[in-house]
Design an enzyme around this catalytic site. Structure first.
Site, PDB file in Angstrom:
ATOM      1  N   THR A  55       0.868  -1.177   0.000  1.00 15.35           N
ATOM      2  CA  THR A  55       0.000   0.000   0.000  1.00 15.35           C
ATOM      3  C   THR A  55       0.906   1.228   0.000  1.00 15.35           C
ATOM      4  O   THR A  55       2.078   1.140   0.374  1.00 15.35           O
ATOM      5  CB  THR A  55      -0.954  -0.003   1.208  1.00 15.35           C
ATOM      6  OG1 THR A  55      -0.184  -0.061   2.407  1.00 15.35           O
ATOM      7  CG2 THR A  55      -1.909  -1.197   1.160  1.00 15.35           C
ATOM      8  N   ALA A  57       1.688   4.401   1.608  1.00 16.92           N
ATOM      9  CA  ALA A  57       2.574   4.907   2.671  1.00 16.92           C
ATOM     10  C   ALA A  57       3.493   3.811   3.199  1.00 16.92           C
ATOM     11  O   ALA A  57       4.655   4.060   3.512  1.00 16.92           O
ATOM     12  CB  ALA A  57       1.764   5.524   3.806  1.00 16.92           C
ATOM     13  N   CYS A  58       2.983   2.595   3.267  1.00 15.62           N
ATOM     14  CA  CYS A  58       3.797   1.473   3.762  1.00 15.62           C
ATOM     15  C   CYS A  58       4.973   1.209   2.835  1.00 15.62           C
ATOM     16  O   CYS A  58       6.096   1.003   3.284  1.00 15.62           O
ATOM     17  CB  CYS A  58       2.939   0.214   3.875  1.00 15.62           C
ATOM     18  SG  CYS A  58       1.455   0.429   4.857  1.00 15.62           S
ATOM     19  N   SER A  59       4.701   1.216   1.551  1.00 11.10           N
ATOM     20  CA  SER A  59       5.707   0.876   0.549  1.00 11.10           C
ATOM     21  C   SER A  59       6.646   2.022   0.205  1.00 11.10           C
ATOM     22  O   SER A  59       7.802   1.800  -0.120  1.00 11.10           O
ATOM     23  CB  SER A  59       5.020   0.418  -0.737  1.00 11.10           C
ATOM     24  OG  SER A  59       4.232  -0.720  -0.496  1.00 11.10           O
TER      25      SER A  59
END
Length: 169
Positions: A55, A57-59
């Site tokens: 996703t 922000a995670c990535s």
């Protein structure tokens, strides 16, 4: 009930695949248990959670920040950095390979949200098609005692990011 500074981190079992530099991205090894109290007793560690691998922000920010901060975290005495998500260990292994986490960040699944629930840090993303997930957070523990908790109150990575954690060590 949410955890707080000074609490003992709840015990729990996550699932992960130990890093193997020779493993192909399409390999499908079986995840093994990562028992929180057993693995982290006597250590300083960071546990951070992402709502979902792959996703934005995670990535783009959260995970790359901790991978980049590996040496700085080690210099401050952190022995283990664990990224958790309410996901199975198979997906977390693929995410680790895709983002070249190597042995810098342990990517562990909290498939049924049991550990995230014990922390009191879940959120319902059913309306986004994701179901129950962990909130975006970071926790610093020292010999199982919680020393810092950064939980995001809005989208983005601030109090749960590597820079915020480094500033608290």
């Amino acid at each position: 009930m949410s955890i707080k500074i000074g609490d003992i981190i709840p015990d729990g079992t996550l699932h992960y695949v130990p890093f193997d530099p020779n493993e192909d991205i399409t390999a499908c090894p079986r995840p093994i248990p990562y028992k929180i109290h057993e693995k982290l007793k006597g250590k300083k560690a960071v546990i951070f959670a992402i709502p979902g691998p792959f996703t934005p922000a995670c990535s783009e920010t959260h995970v790359p920040g901790f991978i980049s901060a590996h040496d700085a975290l080690k210099a401050k005495g952190v022995s283990d950095v664990i990224c958790i998500s309410v996901m199975d260990g198979f997906v977390m292994n693929a995410f680790a390979k895709a983002y070249k986490a190597g042995d810098k960040v342990i990517m562990a699944g909290d498939g049924s949200a049991l550990f995230s629930s014990a922390l009191g840090l879940t959120q319902d993303l059913t309306n986004n098609g994701m179901g129950i997930r962990s909130k975006r957070f970071a926790i610093v523990i020292d010999d199982l005692v919680i020393k810092y908790i950064g939980v995001e109150k809005a989208p983005g990575v601030t109090s749960s990011g590597a820079e915020a954690v480094l500033a608290k060590l």
